[in-house]
Enzyme design. Structure first.
Site, short mmCIF file in Angstrom:
data_model
loop_
_atom_site.label_atom_id
_atom_site.label_comp_id
_atom_site.label_asym_id
_atom_site.label_seq_id
_atom_site.Cartn_x
_atom_site.Cartn_y
_atom_site.Cartn_z
N TYR A 98 10.64 13.01 1.59
CA TYR A 98 10.92 14.62 1.75
C TYR A 98 12.34 14.74 2.28
CZ TYR A 98 6.11 16.04 0.84
OH TYR A 98 4.85 16.16 0.10
N GLU A 140 -1.08 15.10 3.30
CA GLU A 140 -0.91 13.72 2.73
C GLU A 140 -1.42 12.44 3.71
OE1 GLU A 140 2.94 14.07 0.99
OE2 GLU A 140 2.13 15.72 -0.26
#
Length: 398
Positions: A98, A140
């Site tokens: 990310y 996640e």
């Protein structure tokens, strides 16, 4: 929730960002892949990149998330975030990635919008990004924990122990762990990622629904070959059709996906088209294996009986359930339609019981039409769930 100071900035700039989001995402991917070519080679779907579908899906999700922060600040878009998180988990995405996305996305925003990106604007959109990213990282992390694996360590070697032609373009593969260790349980409606090493050395990943019930010594996937047409030929599906045989070993992820019918005895609608039948087979198989008597409306649409993968299996599973009714539509019925209707699926003549929960899988136009029919019939929007194979272009177009 967006901070007080960021709300007016995002609200004022959302039209400009939204108008340029296509250019931003195209430049973002170009920058990121130039810096990290291994991401395009081994993680991102090269076919979706070539067609532009991934860019449109990212643009749609970012714009939708920002809009939700402004219009419904007390709600979190859990359905959208859950779909993305499950897809990311099946790819083995890690939290560090990310940061890579953030760096190249904001470089693209600054380049496309130029002087309009003041420090105040950059800070506000930085907050939007990290609200979405951190929510996904948390989801996640929980998915990895529930699967009993470390972050991103979702892969295991699976041997092909059976291969069957299900139609001219669909082949099913039965898979067992190559190391002999038992399989973790999964939920009907989920999918796995399959990673294949292609002739150029790339390790491309695609997701395939598990097409039989949990509790068996093997997992089954059914792969439809994606032929060239409007878009590129399917790299992984073509490789699997041409090369995967009994005795071969594939790299397969743990199961993920949230198109999972709730337990209980409430009525279900399972609506599919084309290869979208695969998760519905697993649900029907599970219901049959557990002796379910709940009402189930099974709807399937296809080009022709010959194109209908697992046609007889779907009929048999629906026939084994006392509360199930099967409704078929074929655009080209031919002589072997066995009572199926001609044309596209039409739910207007079906009796829909109260309390119905619907699950849809298939091409986006099919799901959009079925969802519209259900909403007109009074089924609440929150009771209609769907699965998209590939980037979520439904969201991108909404």
């Amino acid at each position: 929730m967006l901070s007080e100071q960021s709300v007016p900035v995002v609200r004022a700039t959302l039209p400009a960002v939204g108008a340029a989001i296509g250019d931003i995402t195209e430049l973002f991917y170009r920058k990121m892949f130039a810096a990290h070519p291994e991401l395009l080679r081994d993680l991102f779907n090269r076919g979706n990149q070539a067609s532009g579908e991934q860019q449109r899906a990212l643009a749609g999700s970012l714009a939708a998330f920002a809009g939700m922060l402004l219009e419904r600040p007390d709600e979190r878009p859990d359905a959208m975030l859950s779909r993305i998180a499950h897809k990311h988990a099946s790819l083995g995405i890690t939290s560090d990635q990310y940061k890579i996305v953030h760096r190249h996305l904001f470089a693209a925003i600054a380049e496309v919008l130029g002087d309009a990106v003041t420090p105040e604007v950059a800070a506000a959109w930085d907050e939007v990004y990290w609200l979405m990213a951190n929510a996904l990282v948390a989801l996640e992390a929980r998915l990895y924990e529930e699967s009993g694996v470390a972050e991103g360590e979702v892969w295991r070697r699976m041997e092909v122990v059976g291969r069957r032609e299900q139609s001219a373009d669909a082949v099913s593969f039965d898979l067992r762990p190559a190391d002999g260790r038992p399989l973790r349980p999964f939920r009907p409606g989920q999918y796995v990622g399959v990673q294949c090493e292609l002739p150029d050395g790339a390790r491309q990943i695609r997701q395939y629904s598990l097409s039989s019930a949990p509790g068996r010594p093997e997992r089954r996937i059914t792969v439809k070959r994606v032929r060239g047409g409007a878009g590129p030929e399917g790299e992984v599906s073509s490789w699997l059709h041409a090369h995967a045989r009994e005795g071969d070993v594939l790299t397969v992820s743990e199961p993920f996906g949230d198109l999972v019918p709730a337990e209980g005895d409430g009525p279900l609608l399972l609506a599919s088209a084309g290869i979208g039948v695969t998760p519905m087979l697993a649900v029907l198989d599970h219901l049959a294996a557990t002796g379910s008597t709940r009402p189930v409306i099974v709807v399937h649409a296809d080009r022709s009986p010959a194109d209908h993968a697992h046609r007889e299996e779907q009929r048999a599973l629906a026939g084994a359930l006392p509360g199930a009714r099967l409704h078929l539509w074929y655009e080209e019925p031919g002589d072997s339609a066995h009572g199926a209707a001609a044309g596209r699926a039409d739910l207007s003549g079906l009796e829909l019981p109260s309390g119905l929960t619907a699950y849809l899988c298939g091409p986006v136009p099919f799901m959009r039409a079925v969802r519209g029919d259900l909403l007109k019939r009074g089924v609440p929007a929150g009771a209609v769930h769907y699965e998209v194979f590939g980037p979520d272009l439904w969201l991108a177009a909404s």
